[in-house]
Write an enzyme that holds these catalytic residues in place. Structure first.
Site, PDB file in Angstrom:
ATOM      1  N   ASP A 104       0.836  -1.211   0.000  1.00 10.00           N
ATOM      2  CA  ASP A 104       0.000   0.000   0.000  1.00 10.00           C
ATOM      3  C   ASP A 104       0.872   1.263   0.000  1.00 10.00           C
ATOM      4  OD1 ASP A 104       1.115  -0.060   2.481  1.00 10.00           O
ATOM      5  OD2 ASP A 104      -0.772   0.013   3.609  1.00 10.00           O
ATOM      6  N   GLU A 111       7.572  11.189   4.742  1.00  7.66           N
ATOM      7  CA  GLU A 111       8.011  10.559   5.999  1.00  7.66           C
ATOM      8  C   GLU A 111       8.966   9.395   5.700  1.00  7.66           C
ATOM      9  OE1 GLU A 111       3.970  11.485   8.611  1.00  7.66           O
ATOM     10  OE2 GLU A 111       4.181   9.540   7.631  1.00  7.66           O
ATOM     11  N   HIS A 168      45.815 -24.836 -13.558  1.00  4.20           N
ATOM     12  CA  HIS A 168      46.164 -26.267 -13.525  1.00  4.20           C
ATOM     13  C   HIS A 168      44.950 -27.095 -13.933  1.00  4.20           C
ATOM     14  CE1 HIS A 168      46.216 -30.076 -11.002  1.00  4.20           C
ATOM     15  NE2 HIS A 168      47.276 -30.231 -11.753  1.00  4.20           N
ATOM     16  N   ASN A 169      45.162 -28.134 -14.738  1.00  2.00           N
ATOM     17  CA  ASN A 169      44.047 -28.983 -15.197  1.00  2.00           C
ATOM     18  C   ASN A 169      42.829 -28.133 -15.561  1.00  2.00           C
ATOM     19  OD1 ASN A 169      45.699 -31.109 -14.756  1.00  2.00           O
ATOM     20  ND2 ASN A 169      44.548 -32.026 -13.092  1.00  2.00           N
ATOM     21  N   GLU A 184      46.121 -25.661 -19.285  1.00  2.00           N
ATOM     22  CA  GLU A 184      46.670 -27.012 -19.385  1.00  2.00           C
ATOM     23  C   GLU A 184      45.715 -27.937 -20.122  1.00  2.00           C
ATOM     24  OE1 GLU A 184      48.685 -30.423 -16.556  1.00  2.00           O
ATOM     25  OE2 GLU A 184      47.588 -28.793 -15.614  1.00  2.00           O
ATOM     26  N   ASP A 241      45.367 -32.057 -20.848  1.00  2.00           N
ATOM     27  CA  ASP A 241      45.805 -33.450 -20.699  1.00  2.00           C
ATOM     28  C   ASP A 241      45.189 -34.254 -21.831  1.00  2.00           C
ATOM     29  OD1 ASP A 241      47.015 -32.698 -18.433  1.00  2.00           O
ATOM     30  OD2 ASP A 241      45.981 -34.060 -17.073  1.00  2.00           O
ATOM     31  N   HIS A 299      41.141 -36.030 -17.103  1.00  2.00           N
ATOM     32  CA  HIS A 299      42.158 -36.347 -16.112  1.00  2.00           C
ATOM     33  C   HIS A 299      42.369 -37.856 -16.121  1.00  2.00           C
ATOM     34  CE1 HIS A 299      43.860 -35.340 -11.858  1.00  2.00           C
ATOM     35  NE2 HIS A 299      44.778 -35.491 -12.758  1.00  2.00           N
ATOM     36  N   GLU A 358      49.985 -31.990 -21.842  1.00  2.00           N
ATOM     37  CA  GLU A 358      50.472 -33.228 -21.219  1.00  2.00           C
ATOM     38  C   GLU A 358      49.964 -34.322 -22.139  1.00  2.00           C
ATOM     39  OE1 GLU A 358      49.409 -35.561 -17.326  1.00  2.00           O
ATOM     40  OE2 GLU A 358      50.317 -33.652 -16.746  1.00  2.00           O
ATOM     41  N   LYS A 361      56.870 -31.658 -25.191  1.00  2.00           N
ATOM     42  CA  LYS A 361      58.138 -32.334 -25.500  1.00  2.00           C
ATOM     43  C   LYS A 361      58.581 -31.979 -26.925  1.00  2.00           C
ATOM     44  CE  LYS A 361      58.757 -34.854 -21.777  1.00  2.00           C
ATOM     45  NZ  LYS A 361      59.984 -34.800 -20.993  1.00  2.00           N
ATOM     46  N   ASP A 374      27.368 -10.743  12.206  1.00  2.00           N
ATOM     47  CA  ASP A 374      28.201 -10.154  13.267  1.00  2.00           C
ATOM     48  C   ASP A 374      29.578  -9.933  12.648  1.00  2.00           C
ATOM     49  OD1 ASP A 374      26.060 -10.719  14.973  1.00  2.00           O
ATOM     50  OD2 ASP A 374      26.841 -12.718  15.425  1.00  2.00           O
ATOM     51  N   ASP A 401      31.358 -16.320  14.325  1.00  2.00           N
ATOM     52  CA  ASP A 401      30.528 -17.373  14.912  1.00  2.00           C
ATOM     53  C   ASP A 401      31.327 -18.034  16.026  1.00  2.00           C
ATOM     54  OD1 ASP A 401      29.032 -19.671  15.482  1.00  2.00           O
ATOM     55  OD2 ASP A 401      28.211 -19.702  13.454  1.00  2.00           O
TER      56      ASP A 401
END
Length: 711
Positions: A143, A186, A296-297, A326, A328, A341, A375, A426, A635, A690
């Site tokens: 309202d 207000e 990585h990976n 990377e 693989d 992987h 890899e 390589k 908190d 906490d």
């Protein structure tokens, strides 16, 4: 956007097909809620009838069949009816199909418009938008008036717990008409009381003139004395022009309190030095003189054992300016190599799909070179196909021979390699062979690199040091990053060429950094080193990258998919310099005469001792962390952490404040003595205290000490 037809379209909503698999394609109704900030869609799950997500959570909207899911589960003929919503965190993409091309365009255009609008709000507007939303939520009967009960509900929404008498007091103060409800002016009065910032009053009052406003001269005093900036009158006038909201004050060249608050909330008032935001470092040094943001990976979305592999993970990493990813590679069905992987249950993704995605997203956030770390576990036939895909998909962007006409003796610079891809892997012979074309070997054996074999979690163990046949085609495109086994720093110095690089498991690297720091630093002055997480981190956790940067390691690979303190440090380290993924190492990690050792800190040019003073004053509008507990208010406490050489590592925290996430004030000062500022990272952490369990993270911000502005 009031009255905008795209906005109206979203508020009305419509049917879309949500696509999850070949068999899971269901109609769902989507619409934007009245707060213009939350998207709602129907759900047929028993416990989750109403599914919503915030516009702020959306990273981007992609037109067409751009996601893995849509490519897999829809036909090319519906290309223009499809779009995906990509989220910022680990949340799965939302793959959708509209009834027609026109509708799909309408959804995408409208979503993009509202997302960009939200992103372009200044902090002041964001804060107002948020408060008005909370008011709407609290106004249960809609309202447009507020009862005392609704006011209490509202305060809980904005994360403040006040006792009933205080709530009543505020209510009475604002209810000037004594009607028992707040309405119109207000509510405005209540809003002003709420937004009143005592700490800003104090500092503004200290510098403002007798008529209660800051003149340009007052602002200049503030900038010189409080912000410690080297600025002139002209700079002060520019700030007034930029931030003053009141037209009359602007004409008088005055800055009102509102304008001052605007300035404090914008980047000119940020702790991060705006001069460090663009690329500002020398980018013409050899590649190994830089820290390089590395993953990585990269293909994994979650853990290292059973989670999904995905092209999406590459997009996320590249969009965070990761510059070394990377791959693989293993033999796949139908002769096509796949990435996953090895020896685990992680899902597989096609090598060529990954290369296509890398090509598309590599240079969206940074122009500087991307290293593809291979890899390789494939048979020769599939290796030939890998080489073919790399050459045909990446085209001219792939470095396939050394730059220049003579045999190189040093790395090219990031500047020279802009927009280029380097392959790490390589190689059958030395780089000289690239110049004298007499290498007739088609294939030969090399030792297989296998980081996965470190995993001891009940997978097949592998015989160490296995050999693998390497195809000449794949070997020939390895130019500046040839993988070799590490023996010792002496061996590397005498026997290895600059382009021959080793990868170190974290335990090995940390050991070397502790026992032979100076030798490691000198090794990294003319070679690259790559560090990767230990195989036992199957949950994709990370190690602390800082000790590795302290000894000059460039490619410190982390699991980018895991939000963690270590990733925060990585993002902070690469925040300056245009967030381009390359940061120039300090001079003492590049100069051959340097005897720097982070562990012993003998006197030298690295010792630029500084005292870092921090005063934690206040926070504004901290989010609720535990949304499930209706009554839970945070908190909050703030911790300031320093990560650098061992002598500089430190951490100090404020007390916690009971039940106030809206405007907690601490006013606590801390002092840190810093020996090597050029290696120090500062991290600010806000937590929900906490007493019975671990504190919850509310938010954090991390940046290098050298990129901090005074003031």
């Amino acid at each position: 956007l009031e009255g905008d037809e795209d906005l109206q379209f979203l508020l009305t909503g419509g049917q879309l097909v949500k696509i999850r698999s070949n068999s899971w394609k269901n109609n769902r109704f989507f619409k934007l809620q009245d707060d213009c900030k939350t998207l709602w869609h129907e759900s047929h799950k028993t416990f989750k009838q109403n599914q919503t997500f915030s516009i702020d959570d959306i990273d981007s909207v992609r037109r067409g069949r751009q996601s893995e899911g849509l490519k897999k589960y829809t036909e090319p003929s519906v290309e223009e009816q499809c779009f995906s919503i990509i989220f910022k965190d680990r949340k799965k993409n939302l793959d959708l199909m509209a009834g027609s091309v026109v509708e799909a365009n309408q959804w995408v255009n409208a979503l993009e418009k509202i997302i960009s609008n939200m992103r372009n709000l200044n902090p002041q507007q964001k804060s107002e938008h948020w408060i008005i939303n909370c008011m709407r939520k609290a106004d249960k009967n809609a309202d447009n008036m507020m009862t005392l009960k609704e006011l209490k509900h509202f305060l809980r929404e904005i994360n403040v717990e006040v006792d009933d008498t205080y709530a009543e007091e505020i209510f009475k103060k604002c209810d000037t008409s004594n009607s028992g409800t707040l309405e119109g002016s207000e509510i405005k009065h209540f809003y002003d009381l709420l937004m009143h910032r005592e700490e800003v009053d104090v500092i503004y009052g200290k510098y403002a003139g007798p008529e209660g406003q800051m003149s340009a001269r007052d602002l200049l005093n503030f900038l010189l004395n409080e912000q410690r900036e080297q600025v002139s009158m002209e700079d002060a006038l520019k700030l007034i022009e930029k931030y003053e909201v009141d037209g009359t004050a602007k004409q008088k060249k005055h800055l009102t309190k509102d304008g001052f608050l605007m300035y404090l909330n914008h980047e000119d008032g940020s702790i991060f030095n705006p001069a460090h935001k663009p690329v500002y470092e020398d980018m013409h040094q050899p590649l190994n003189h830089y820290y390089i943001s590395s993953s990585h990976n990269t293909y994994l979305m979650e853990d290292q054992l059973k989670g999904p592999s995905s092209t999406e993970a590459y997009i996320k990493a590249l969009m965070k300016s990761c510059r070394c990813v990377e791959l693989d590679c293993w033999d796949g069905a139908n002769g096509e190599p796949v990435i996953y992987h090895g020896y685990t249950l992680t899902s597989k993704v096609l090598f060529k799909e990954v290369i296509k995605v890398i090509k598309e997203y590599a240079f969206k956030t940074s122009d500087y070179p991307v290293i593809l770390s291979l890899e390789n576990h494939c048979t020769v036939e599939q290796q030939k196909l890998m080489a073919h895909h790399l050459i045909s998909i990446l085209g001219d962007a792939l470095v396939t021979k050394p730059l220049g006409k003579t045999i190189p003796t040093n790395f090219p610079s990031p500047e020279e390699l802009k927009g280029k891809f380097l392959i790490k892997g390589k190689r059958l012979n030395t780089l000289d062979a690239a110049f004298n074309n007499n290498s007739t070997i088609e294939e030969d054996t090399v030792s297989e690199e296998d980081e996965a074999s470190d995993c001891k979690n009940g997978q097949k163990a592998k015989p160490k040091k296995s050999k693998i046949k390497l195809a000449k085609q794949l070997s020939d495109i390895v130019i500046y990053c040839k993988s070799v086994h590490f023996n010792s720093f002496e061996h590397a110095k005498d026997k290895q060429a600059f382009y021959e690089m080793s990868s170190f498991k974290e335990s090995k690297a940390f050991n070397l950094a502790e026992t032979s720091a100076t030798a490691f630093i000198h090794h990294n002055m003319d070679k690259l080193s790559r560090i990767y997480p230990s195989g036992s981190r199957t949950d994709s956790s990370n190690y602390n990258p800082v000790p590795m940067w302290n000894v000059g390691c460039q490619i410190v690979a982390l699991n980018f998919q895991t939000p963690s303190k270590e990733m925060h440090l990585n993002q902070g380290r690469f925040l300056p310099n245009g967030f381009c993924g390359y940061i120039l190492k300090p001079e003492f990690l590049r100069s051959l005469s340097s005897q720097f050792n982070p562990n012993t800190l003998l006197p030298g040019p690295w010792q630029k001792r500084k005292t870092f003073h921090v005063m934690v004053i206040t926070a504004q509008q901290l989010p609720k962390i535990n949304k499930d507990k209706n009554k839970s208010i945070v908190d909050p406490l703030v911790r300031v952490e320093i990560y650098g050489v061992p002598a500089d590592n430190a951490s100090k925290e404020t007390h916690y404040i009971d039940n106030n996430g809206f405007n907690p004030m601490w006013n606590e000062s801390f002092k840190f003595d810093i020996h090597v500022p050029e290696l120090a990272m500062v991290r600010f952490v806000v937590e929900d205290y906490d007493s019975t369990s671990q504190n919850d993270l509310i938010g954090q911000y991390c940046l290098p000490l050298t990129s901090i502005q005074n003031g």
